[in-house]
Motif scaffolding. Structure first.
Motif, short mmCIF file in Angstrom:
data_model
loop_
_atom_site.label_atom_id
_atom_site.label_comp_id
_atom_site.label_asym_id
_atom_site.label_seq_id
_atom_site.Cartn_x
_atom_site.Cartn_y
_atom_site.Cartn_z
N THR A 170 0.65 -1.25 0.00
CA THR A 170 0.01 -0.10 -0.09
C THR A 170 0.80 1.17 0.04
O THR A 170 0.23 2.42 -0.06
CB THR A 170 -1.01 0.20 1.34
N GLY A 171 2.28 1.13 0.02
CA GLY A 171 3.00 2.42 0.20
C GLY A 171 2.78 2.68 1.67
O GLY A 171 3.70 3.66 2.06
N VAL A 172 2.34 2.05 2.72
CA VAL A 172 2.49 2.27 4.22
C VAL A 172 3.33 1.45 4.99
O VAL A 172 3.23 0.20 4.85
CB VAL A 172 0.93 2.05 4.89
N THR A 173 4.39 1.93 5.73
CA THR A 173 5.07 0.91 6.48
C THR A 173 4.57 0.94 7.78
O THR A 173 4.25 1.92 8.52
CB THR A 173 6.71 1.49 6.28
N VAL A 174 4.85 -0.29 8.83
CA VAL A 174 4.74 -0.25 10.13
C VAL A 174 5.93 -0.84 10.62
O VAL A 174 6.40 -2.04 10.15
CB VAL A 174 3.45 -1.12 10.30
N ASN A 175 6.35 -0.12 11.60
CA ASN A 175 7.57 -0.80 12.28
C ASN A 175 7.69 -0.54 13.82
O ASN A 175 6.67 0.32 14.35
CB ASN A 175 8.96 -0.11 11.91
N SER A 176 8.31 -1.40 14.42
CA SER A 176 8.65 -1.28 16.04
C SER A 176 9.96 -0.78 16.40
O SER A 176 10.69 -1.14 15.54
CB SER A 176 8.10 -2.36 16.76
N ILE A 177 10.19 -0.09 17.31
CA ILE A 177 11.41 0.50 17.72
C ILE A 177 11.69 -0.21 19.21
O ILE A 177 10.83 -0.21 20.34
CB ILE A 177 11.59 1.89 18.03
N LEU A 178 12.86 -0.59 19.35
CA LEU A 178 13.13 -1.29 20.74
C LEU A 178 14.18 -0.27 21.50
O LEU A 178 15.46 -0.77 21.45
CB LEU A 178 13.72 -2.94 20.37
N PRO A 179 13.73 0.52 22.31
CA PRO A 179 14.88 1.25 22.96
C PRO A 179 15.26 0.31 24.14
O PRO A 179 14.34 -0.56 24.81
CB PRO A 179 14.13 2.48 23.74
N GLY A 180 16.43 0.32 24.75
CA GLY A 180 16.94 0.00 25.99
C GLY A 180 16.53 0.95 27.10
O GLY A 180 15.89 1.86 26.93
N PRO A 181 17.34 0.73 28.14
CA PRO A 181 17.10 1.69 29.11
C PRO A 181 17.48 3.13 28.60
O PRO A 181 18.36 3.32 28.12
CB PRO A 181 18.20 1.33 30.36
N THR A 182 16.70 4.09 28.95
CA THR A 182 16.71 5.30 28.28
C THR A 182 16.34 6.47 29.63
O THR A 182 15.60 6.27 30.28
CB THR A 182 15.72 5.59 27.14
N LEU A 183 17.37 7.66 29.52
CA LEU A 183 17.17 8.58 30.49
C LEU A 183 16.07 9.58 30.24
O LEU A 183 16.21 10.63 30.00
CB LEU A 183 18.48 9.30 30.60
N SER A 184 14.76 8.88 30.37
CA SER A 184 13.49 9.61 30.39
C SER A 184 13.16 10.09 31.75
O SER A 184 13.72 9.86 32.68
CB SER A 184 12.38 8.98 29.81
N GLU A 185 12.11 10.79 31.68
CA GLU A 185 11.78 11.47 33.16
C GLU A 185 11.26 10.31 34.02
O GLU A 185 11.12 10.03 34.84
CB GLU A 185 10.36 12.32 32.94
N GLY A 186 10.43 9.29 33.26
CA GLY A 186 10.10 8.15 33.96
C GLY A 186 11.28 7.03 34.65
O GLY A 186 11.21 6.96 35.87
#
Length: 258
Positions: A170-186
Motif C-alpha cells: 500500500t505504500g504504508v510501512t509499520v515498524n517497531s522500535i526497541l529502546p533499551g534503558p533510556t534517560l527519560s523522566e520516568g
C-alpha cells in the motif's frame, strides 16, 4: 543524507516529555507539522511552548476507547503516527493483580490498536504513510521485576509486524522500535533514591544498567535523542524499504543476533 518531512503531518502520543517529546521535536525539525498529546492541558501547553512553530496539541487520555474516539474526531488524518504512549511499573509478578495487567494492556497495546484502526486505512488510500510503535528491549528480554510490562511490549512488536503484513503493497510501512534503558523522566523518577543519595542521573543510570541489564554493550542508558533519531528516520521517505521490522536502539542489550 537529508530527512525532509515538509508537507507531512505527524501524531506522537504521550509526547509532553521524554522520548515522545524528543521524537516530536525531531519530526518538527525535519519539517513535519506535529501534533502532540498528553493527559493534562498544563503539560501539553508547556510542551507546545518548548516546541514552538506550528505544532498543536490535545490533552486526551488515549488509554481509553473514548479518548481515542475524541482524538480521531478532532484529527481525522495523519501521514505519520508514532505510538509512543506507555506506562511501566516495577512490581513483582505475584503482587501484580489484574488491574495492573489491564492498565498496561489498555495503555501500552490497545491505544496503538485503536489508532491503527483509525488512521491506517486513509494512509493506504493516499498511498503513503508511516506507523511506528515504541516497544522495548523488554519485549524480548522480559524483565523479572515487571513481567506485565514486558508482555505488553512483546504484544506491540507482534502488532506492528502483523499490521505491516496487512498493509503490504500500500505504500504504508509499520515498524517497531526497541529502546533499551533510556534517560527519560520516568527512568529518572525510578532512580530518584539513587540521585537523592548524591549520584548524578547519568551515574545512577549507568549503575542500573550494570546491575539490571548486564548484557548491555553500551554500558549506559541511551538519551532520548538517540532513540528519537531512529524514529525520525523510520518516519521518513528514506526508510521506504523498511517495514515489519523491530529495530533496536538498545545498546546491544538483547543477546542475540538480528
Amino acid at each position: 543524507m537529508k530527512i525532509d518531512l515538509s508537507g507531512k503531518s505527524a501524531l506522537v502520543t504521550g509526547s509532553t516529555g521524554g522520548i515522545g517529546f524528543a521524537i516530536a521535536r525531531g519530526l518538527q525539525e525535519a519539517g513535519a507539522v506535529v501534533v502532540i498529546n498528553g493527559r493534562t492541558e498544563a503539560k501539553v501547553d508547556a510542551a507546545l511552548a518548548q516546541l514552538g512553530g506550528p505544532a498543536r496539541g490535545h490533552a486526551i487520555d488515549l488509554g481509553t476507547p473514548e479518548g481515542a474516539k475524541e482524538l480521531v474526531a478532532r484529527e481525522p488524518s495523519f501521514d505519520i503516527v508514532v505510538n509512543n504512549l506507555g506506562i511501566f511499573q516495577p512490581l513483582d509478578f505475584f503482587d501484580a493483580d489484574d488491574a495492573v495487567w489491564e492498565s498496561h494492556w489498555q495503555v501500552n497495546v490497545m491505544t496503538g490498536v485503536r489508532l491503527a484502526r483509525a488512521y491506517l486505512p486513509d494512509m493506504a488510500t493516499r498511498g503513503w504513510g508511516r506507523m511506528l510503535f515504541l516497544a522495548s528491549e523488554s519485549a524480548f528480554n522480559i524483565p523479572v521485576e515487571m513481567i506485565h510490562y514486558g508482555v505488553s511490549k512483546t504484544a506491540d512488536v507482534s502488532l506492528a509486524r502483523g499490521l505491516a503484513k496487512r498493509m503490504a503493497g500500500t505504500g504504508v510501512t509499520v515498524n517497531s522500535i526497541l529502546p533499551g534503558p533510556t534517560l527519560s523522566e520516568g527512568v529518572a523518577e525510578m532512580l530518584k533514591s539513587e540521585t537523592a543519595a548524591g549520584k548524578s542521573l547519568e551515574e545512577a543510570g549507568a549503575a542500573f544498567v550494570r546491575e539490571h541489564r548486564p548484557s548491555s554493550l553500551l554500558r549506559r542508558p541511551a538519551t532520548v535523542d538517540e532513540v528519537a533519531n531512529m524514529a525520525v528516520y523510520l518516519a521518513s521517505p528514506l526508510a521506504s524499504a523498511t517495514t515489519g521490522a523491530a529495530l533496536r536502539v538498545d545498546g546491544g542489550t538483547i543477546d542475540f543476533i538480528t
